[in-house]
Motif scaffolding. Structure first.
Motif, PDB file in Angstrom:
ATOM      1  N   ASP A 118       0.909  -1.146   0.244  1.00 31.01           N
ATOM      2  CA  ASP A 118       0.016   0.053   0.002  1.00 31.01           C
ATOM      3  C   ASP A 118       0.930   1.437  -0.112  1.00 31.01           C
ATOM      4  O   ASP A 118       0.508   2.221  -0.647  1.00 31.01           O
ATOM      5  CB  ASP A 118      -0.870   0.080   1.327  1.00 31.01           C
ATOM      6  N   ASP A 119       2.097   1.163   0.767  1.00 30.19           N
ATOM      7  CA  ASP A 119       2.827   2.363   0.747  1.00 30.19           C
ATOM      8  C   ASP A 119       3.524   2.900  -0.799  1.00 30.19           C
ATOM      9  O   ASP A 119       3.381   3.860  -1.140  1.00 30.19           O
ATOM     10  CB  ASP A 119       4.025   2.200   1.566  1.00 30.19           C
ATOM     11  N   TYR A 151       0.578   4.257  -2.842  1.00 31.51           N
ATOM     12  CA  TYR A 151       0.310   5.656  -2.221  1.00 31.51           C
ATOM     13  C   TYR A 151       1.170   6.721  -2.717  1.00 31.51           C
ATOM     14  O   TYR A 151       1.025   7.757  -3.507  1.00 31.51           O
ATOM     15  CB  TYR A 151       0.502   5.687  -0.745  1.00 31.51           C
ATOM     16  N   GLU A 192       1.724   5.053  -7.546  1.00 33.44           N
ATOM     17  CA  GLU A 192       0.332   4.659  -8.305  1.00 33.44           C
ATOM     18  C   GLU A 192      -0.001   6.041  -9.301  1.00 33.44           C
ATOM     19  O   GLU A 192      -0.108   5.674 -10.409  1.00 33.44           O
ATOM     20  CB  GLU A 192      -0.918   4.142  -7.557  1.00 33.44           C
ATOM     21  N   GLU A 193      -0.188   7.183  -8.912  1.00 28.43           N
ATOM     22  CA  GLU A 193      -0.490   8.219  -9.667  1.00 28.43           C
ATOM     23  C   GLU A 193       0.348   8.382 -10.740  1.00 28.43           C
ATOM     24  O   GLU A 193      -0.081   8.581 -12.081  1.00 28.43           O
ATOM     25  CB  GLU A 193      -0.699   9.453  -8.778  1.00 28.43           C
ATOM     26  N   ARG A 227      -5.901  -4.232  -5.500  1.00 28.44           N
ATOM     27  CA  ARG A 227      -6.193  -3.104  -6.245  1.00 28.44           C
ATOM     28  C   ARG A 227      -6.534  -3.287  -7.790  1.00 28.44           C
ATOM     29  O   ARG A 227      -7.353  -2.842  -8.426  1.00 28.44           O
ATOM     30  CB  ARG A 227      -4.899  -2.101  -6.444  1.00 28.44           C
ATOM     31  N   HIS A 286       5.028  13.039  -1.010  1.00 28.68           N
ATOM     32  CA  HIS A 286       3.677  12.989  -1.705  1.00 28.68           C
ATOM     33  C   HIS A 286       2.723  13.335  -0.582  1.00 28.68           C
ATOM     34  O   HIS A 286       2.691  12.650   0.508  1.00 28.68           O
ATOM     35  CB  HIS A 286       3.287  11.638  -2.045  1.00 28.68           C
ATOM     36  N   HIS A 287       2.199  14.726  -0.693  1.00 34.22           N
ATOM     37  CA  HIS A 287       1.149  15.009   0.541  1.00 34.22           C
ATOM     38  C   HIS A 287       2.059  15.180   1.602  1.00 34.22           C
ATOM     39  O   HIS A 287       1.417  14.731   2.713  1.00 34.22           O
ATOM     40  CB  HIS A 287       0.026  14.228   0.394  1.00 34.22           C
ATOM     41  N   ASP A 338       4.397  13.461   2.852  1.00 30.94           N
ATOM     42  CA  ASP A 338       4.889  12.181   3.215  1.00 30.94           C
ATOM     43  C   ASP A 338       6.292  11.761   2.307  1.00 30.94           C
ATOM     44  O   ASP A 338       6.335  12.477   1.194  1.00 30.94           O
ATOM     45  CB  ASP A 338       4.035  10.926   3.220  1.00 30.94           C
ATOM     46  N   THR A 358      10.485   4.844   4.583  1.00 34.40           N
ATOM     47  CA  THR A 358       9.171   5.467   4.321  1.00 34.40           C
ATOM     48  C   THR A 358       8.518   6.310   5.689  1.00 34.40           C
ATOM     49  O   THR A 358       8.742   5.529   6.683  1.00 34.40           O
ATOM     50  CB  THR A 358       7.989   4.199   4.007  1.00 34.40           C
ATOM     51  N   ARG A 417       5.271   8.184   6.492  1.00 31.35           N
ATOM     52  CA  ARG A 417       3.869   8.279   6.228  1.00 31.35           C
ATOM     53  C   ARG A 417       2.914   8.388   7.342  1.00 31.35           C
ATOM     54  O   ARG A 417       3.097   7.334   8.296  1.00 31.35           O
ATOM     55  CB  ARG A 417       3.488   7.230   5.279  1.00 31.35           C
ATOM     56  N   ASP A 418       2.119   9.363   7.636  1.00 28.32           N
ATOM     57  CA  ASP A 418       1.307   9.496   8.592  1.00 28.32           C
ATOM     58  C   ASP A 418       1.927   9.574   9.967  1.00 28.32           C
ATOM     59  O   ASP A 418       1.599   8.730  11.073  1.00 28.32           O
ATOM     60  CB  ASP A 418      -0.021   8.510   8.410  1.00 28.32           C
TER      61      ASP A 418
END
Length: 245
Positions: free
Chosen positions: A14-15, A18, A21-22, A80, A165-166, A168, A189, A191-192
């Motif tokens: 998932d990381d 995140y 993917e885009e 996904r 990214h955002h 993170d 990583t 993240r959050d």
């Protein structure tokens, strides 16, 4: 010397989606066009996307009328891929499996391994994967392996990279081991507020090495191209090896 290996299922989770993917979705239509052209694909063909990830290529090939099977070791990616397939209204057979365990014989017209999805095992296992690909293809079938172009990679090599990214961050610190021809890295990583570190080891290949491995696996025609579809040069960033039975 024992070759270091990585756990692809731990790396591609998932990381990864995140952060990346885009960006991958932004190039997926062009990548699919390239695959379609270089493999001379046509609607109705039976295609295996080997190391299919989150289905960005498999789902697009299905939209164009191919009968697609996607195989990957990451359950997160496959979840996904199935979600996107349902949203796009296409049918793809997604299998949660290790590519070293393939047992197909003469099933597929084409096999695709795209986007650095080869080289995460030791050399003996990687060569066995190529033999299994040859076995999975019908007579006259073709295989596309797309990866880093080694001469360009070495010329442009950097010991670290950072993506944001955002707010993170994901940072890779890596070294190139000339004894094993592997890029050995640690991915950190953030993240959050959570910090995670994951090792990786990816085997790099020259065209000539892959050509010889593919010959050993039973392929009879082997060609090398760059990302633009032209014959491979040292200036190309990407290597596409097309092998036929």
């Amino acid at each position: 010397m024992t070759e270091p290996v990585a756990d692809p299922a731990a790396l591609f989770d998932d990381d990864y989606l995140y952060f990346f993917e885009e960006r991958l979705e932004g190039v997926s239509d062009a990548d699919t066009d390239r695959i379609w052209k270089v493999l001379d694909l046509a609607p109705g063909m039976e295609v295996l996307d080997l190391g299919c990830g989150h289905g960005r290529i498999a789902n697009r090939l299905a939209e164009r009328g191919c009968r697609v099977t996607g195989l990957d070791l990451s359950g997160t990616f496959l979840e996904r891929a199935r979600e996107v397939a349902a949203a796009r209204g296409v049918t793809v057979e997604y299998l949660h499996e290790d590519m070293r365990n393939m047992t197909w014989s003469g099933r597929f017209d084409r096999v695709v391994n795209f986007g650095n999805a080869f080289g995460f095992f030791d050399d003996a296992d990687d060569q066995q994967v190529l033999a299994k690909v040859a076995e999975a293809l019908r007579p006259g079938g073709r295989f596309l392996l797309e990866t880093i172009n080694y001469p360009r990679y070495v010329r442009d090599w950097q010991p670290s990279s950072v993506e944001e990214h955002h707010g993170d961050l994901v940072a890779d610190v890596h070294r190139l081991d000339p004894l094993t021809n592997r890029s050995i890295a640690t991915r950190t990583t953030i993240r959050d507020g959570r910090i995670r570190r994951e090792p990786s080891s990816h085997r790099l290949h020259t065209y000539t090495e892959l050509r010889d491995w593919l010959r050993g696996a039973g392929f009879t025609s082997i060609d090398g191209f760059g990302e633009d579809g032209a014959p491979l040069t040292a200036e190309h960033r990407r290597l596409m090896v097309v092998a036929g039975r």
